[in-house]
Design a protein around this motif. Structure first.
Motif, PDB file in Angstrom:
ATOM      1  N   PRO A 102      11.856  11.286   0.619  1.00 61.26           N
ATOM      2  CA  PRO A 102      11.755  11.299  -0.846  1.00 61.26           C
ATOM      3  C   PRO A 102      10.581  10.465  -1.360  1.00 61.26           C
ATOM      4  N   LYS A 103       9.880   9.772  -0.447  1.00 56.63           N
ATOM      5  CA  LYS A 103       8.882   8.813  -0.934  1.00 56.63           C
ATOM      6  C   LYS A 103       7.548   9.454  -1.315  1.00 56.63           C
ATOM      7  N   ALA A 104       6.971   8.899  -2.377  1.00 52.45           N
ATOM      8  CA  ALA A 104       5.642   9.339  -2.802  1.00 52.45           C
ATOM      9  C   ALA A 104       4.602   8.548  -2.017  1.00 52.45           C
ATOM     10  N   LEU A 105       3.403   9.077  -1.941  1.00 51.81           N
ATOM     11  CA  LEU A 105       2.332   8.387  -1.218  1.00 51.81           C
ATOM     12  C   LEU A 105       2.104   6.976  -1.794  1.00 51.81           C
ATOM     13  N   THR A 106       2.233   6.867  -3.108  1.00 44.55           N
ATOM     14  CA  THR A 106       2.010   5.554  -3.725  1.00 44.55           C
ATOM     15  C   THR A 106       3.070   4.537  -3.282  1.00 44.55           C
ATOM     16  N   ASP A 107       4.265   5.019  -2.934  1.00 39.27           N
ATOM     17  CA  ASP A 107       5.303   4.099  -2.444  1.00 39.27           C
ATOM     18  C   ASP A 107       5.038   3.689  -1.003  1.00 39.27           C
ATOM     19  N   LEU A 108       4.290   4.526  -0.302  1.00 41.57           N
ATOM     20  CA  LEU A 108       4.043   4.243   1.117  1.00 41.57           C
ATOM     21  C   LEU A 108       2.861   3.296   1.313  1.00 41.57           C
ATOM     22  N   ALA A 109       2.085   3.068   0.245  1.00 46.71           N
ATOM     23  CA  ALA A 109       0.893   2.220   0.374  1.00 46.71           C
ATOM     24  C   ALA A 109       1.284   0.817   0.813  1.00 46.71           C
ATOM     25  N   GLN A 110       0.635   0.349   1.853  1.00 47.49           N
ATOM     26  CA  GLN A 110       0.910  -0.989   2.380  1.00 47.49           C
ATOM     27  C   GLN A 110      -0.116  -1.960   1.809  1.00 47.49           C
ATOM     28  N   ALA A 111       0.344  -3.154   1.461  1.00 51.37           N
ATOM     29  CA  ALA A 111      -0.602  -4.166   1.013  1.00 51.37           C
ATOM     30  C   ALA A 111      -1.335  -4.709   2.233  1.00 51.37           C
ATOM     31  N   SER A 112      -2.604  -5.003   2.102  1.00 56.80           N
ATOM     32  CA  SER A 112      -3.323  -5.681   3.186  1.00 56.80           C
ATOM     33  C   SER A 112      -3.435  -7.150   2.767  1.00 56.80           C
ATOM     34  N   PRO A 113      -3.837  -8.019   3.660  1.00 54.50           N
ATOM     35  CA  PRO A 113      -3.967  -9.406   3.229  1.00 54.50           C
ATOM     36  C   PRO A 113      -5.050  -9.591   2.166  1.00 54.50           C
ATOM     37  N   LEU A 114      -5.898  -8.621   2.027  1.00 59.56           N
ATOM     38  CA  LEU A 114      -6.932  -8.710   0.990  1.00 59.56           C
ATOM     39  C   LEU A 114      -6.380  -8.102  -0.290  1.00 59.56           C
ATOM     40  N   ARG A 115      -6.268  -8.962  -1.285  1.00 56.76           N
ATOM     41  CA  ARG A 115      -5.738  -8.497  -2.554  1.00 56.76           C
ATOM     42  C   ARG A 115      -6.601  -7.319  -3.031  1.00 56.76           C
ATOM     43  N   ASP A 116      -5.989  -6.339  -3.586  1.00 57.13           N
ATOM     44  CA  ASP A 116      -6.704  -5.150  -4.097  1.00 57.13           C
ATOM     45  C   ASP A 116      -7.049  -4.120  -3.035  1.00 57.13           C
ATOM     46  N   LEU A 117      -6.711  -4.403  -1.775  1.00 60.97           N
ATOM     47  CA  LEU A 117      -6.953  -3.398  -0.732  1.00 60.97           C
ATOM     48  C   LEU A 117      -5.615  -2.947  -0.150  1.00 60.97           C
ATOM     49  N   PHE A 118      -5.355  -1.656  -0.243  1.00 59.55           N
ATOM     50  CA  PHE A 118      -4.094  -1.091   0.250  1.00 59.55           C
ATOM     51  C   PHE A 118      -4.410   0.035   1.221  1.00 59.55           C
ATOM     52  N   PHE A 119      -3.431   0.363   2.036  1.00 56.08           N
ATOM     53  CA  PHE A 119      -3.683   1.475   2.954  1.00 56.08           C
ATOM     54  C   PHE A 119      -2.409   2.251   3.242  1.00 56.08           C
ATOM     55  N   VAL A 120      -2.623   3.500   3.649  1.00 54.02           N
ATOM     56  CA  VAL A 120      -1.517   4.344   4.121  1.00 54.02           C
ATOM     57  C   VAL A 120      -1.993   4.943   5.430  1.00 54.02           C
ATOM     58  N   SER A 121      -1.106   4.945   6.415  1.00 52.92           N
ATOM     59  CA  SER A 121      -1.504   5.461   7.723  1.00 52.92           C
ATOM     60  C   SER A 121      -0.377   6.315   8.278  1.00 52.92           C
ATOM     61  N   PRO A 122      -0.710   7.283   9.113  1.00 52.82           N
ATOM     62  CA  PRO A 122       0.378   7.959   9.805  1.00 52.82           C
ATOM     63  C   PRO A 122       1.014   6.981  10.800  1.00 52.82           C
ATOM     64  N   ARG A 123       2.265   7.253  11.124  1.00 52.05           N
ATOM     65  CA  ARG A 123       2.938   6.428  12.135  1.00 52.05           C
ATOM     66  C   ARG A 123       3.127   7.321  13.353  1.00 52.05           C
ATOM     67  N   ILE A 124       2.208   7.191  14.293  1.00 50.49           N
ATOM     68  CA  ILE A 124       2.200   8.118  15.425  1.00 50.49           C
ATOM     69  C   ILE A 124       2.568   7.373  16.708  1.00 50.49           C
ATOM     70  N   ASP A 125       3.607   7.865  17.358  1.00 49.63           N
ATOM     71  CA  ASP A 125       4.109   7.180  18.541  1.00 49.63           C
ATOM     72  C   ASP A 125       3.984   8.047  19.796  1.00 49.63           C
TER      73      ASP A 125
END
Ligand code: ADP
Ligand code: MG
Length: 394
Positions: A102-125
């Protein structure tokens, strides 16, 4: 966000909370409006040319200048996430959830330690994960485009890091983008891949959009609804000391003129250490030639955007003026009467003051600006022991 803040600090803020700090804070480097909500894909058919390195360093350089940046990795190799210090298997959520959950891409965005920089990545195992991810991107590219469109409202710039092929992930990225940026490794072989790449993108874009009905069912102008521009090409791993390096740079400049960015990225070991260190080079060694080049490239990206916006505004003003000049003569009607009142004739309309070139704000390099700030506060020029590692994205 205030201007005095430490640019690297714990950043627990979820991306979707950006609205809290939307108080038009003055930008650090770029006094004009930012690259507002623009989506730029980093594309190349060849692997190892610096797409991921560039996405992460340009993203971090823009974030350091006050832009809110989202980097979306669509490469199943998960280079973005690794370059930001997170193993893909440690991610609690992956990009595929926009298709499966149910999650939107914006909900999946991860914060990085650098303020103002976020990322989304596939989780591939596993290989199965990879296949499933690519199949979903193929089958549901429209959903991906819609999700990226929604993210535009939260970020100034969205950079999409593509895999080294023109398969489903790159195609979905191109469909969602306003423009694409092509890193070209300074080798003859790599230079030769540029023309076919541009051709492919043109063909793909025409097929994907031309003739496709717009939301109102109108097929005409569907292409215009979603233009995809070549943002530009830039040299990576350039070595001006070798003849080959100089030759490739000269040929690219000859072939692509304005489309080639003035800034090229040199080949340096500091940049190749990025994945090992798990943070952008512009953070761990911002004074190295590679980092300086990425700051300059980010500056150039914004500066070009600024020039384009100015040109678009000027064209609009021209069109409006032309419209005014072309108003039909209507026997003593509105315009004639107005001109007569001014004591002139219809020619007066051509005396409407010419559009004034807006003055371009002066570019200030972030590096110099930070050095100045440090000089004032007497702080050390280093970032500190390892501010990046203290705050892992959650
Ligand atoms: P891509 O995403 O196009 O496959 P990467 O950004 O992963 O390419 O870069 C490939 C390799 O080259 C990585 O090991 C990276 O650290 C290294 N690299 C990238 N840019 C440079 C550079 N300018 N100088 C030296 N090494 C670089
Ligand atoms: Mg990559």
């Amino acid at each position: 966000m205030d201007n005095e803040r430490d640019p690297i600090e714990e950043s627990p803020t979820a991306a979707s909370e950006k609205s809290d700090c939307e108080t038009a804070e003055p930008r650090r480097r770029t006094p004009w409006d930012t690259v507002d909500g623009r989506v730029i894909s980093l594309v190349s058919r060849k692997g190892g040319v610096g797409k991921t390195t560039s996405a992460v360093n340009i993203g971090a350089a823009l974030a350091l200048s006050g832009h809110t940046v989202l980097i979306v990795g669509v490469d199943p190799q998960c280079g973005v996430c690794r370059s930001l210090g997170v193993e893909p298997t440690d991610l609690s959520t992956g990009l595929a959830e926009i298709f499966t959950g149910p999650k939107a891409l914006t909900d999946l965005a991860q914060a990085s330690p650098l303020r103002d920089l976020f990322f989304v990545s596939p989780r591939i195992d596993s290989l199965d994960d990879e296949e499933a991810f690519l199949e979903m991107l193929e089958a549901h590219a429209d959903d991906f485009v819609r999700e990226i469109d929604q993210a535009r409202f939260l970020y100034d710039t969205i950079l999409v890091d593509c895999p080294p092929n023109l398969g489903s992930a790159t195609r979905a990225a191109l469909m969602s983008s306003d423009s694409y940026l092509v890193p070209v490794q300074a080798e003859e072989l790599c230079r030769g891949t540029v023309d076919p790449l541009l051709e492919f993108v043109g063909d793909f874009h025409r097929r994907a959009f031309v003739g496709q009905p717009a939301p109102d069912g109108n097929t005409a102008g569907a292409d215009a609804e979603r233009p995809l521009r070549l943002e530009g090409l830039f040299l990576t791993m350039a070595n001006e000391r070798t003849r080959m390096g100089r030759h490739v740079a000269a040929r690219l400049a000859e072939d692509f003129g304005e489309e080639l960015f003035d800034t090229g990225i040199p080949r340096t070991t500091r940049l190749s250490e990025m994945a090992l260190r798990g943070k952008p080079a512009v953070i761990y060694d911002r004074r190295s030639p590679g980092s300086r080049a990425y700051f300059d490239l980010a500056d150039e990206l914004v500066y070009r955007f600024h020039l384009e916006s100015e040109a678009a505004e000027a064209a609009e003003a021209d069109a409006a003026r032309e419209q005014q000049v072309k108003l039909p003569a209507s026997g003593g009607g509105g315009l004639d009467r107005f001109l007569a009142e001014l004591g002139g004739s219809r020619e007066v309309s051509s005396q409407i003051p010419a559009f004034e070139e807006p003055s371009s704000p002066e570019m200030v390099s972030l590096d110099d600006l930070l050095a100045e700030e440090e000089g004032k506060s007497g702080e050390s020029e280093e970032w500190g022991d390892d501010p990046w590692s203290g705050s892992r994205p959650h």
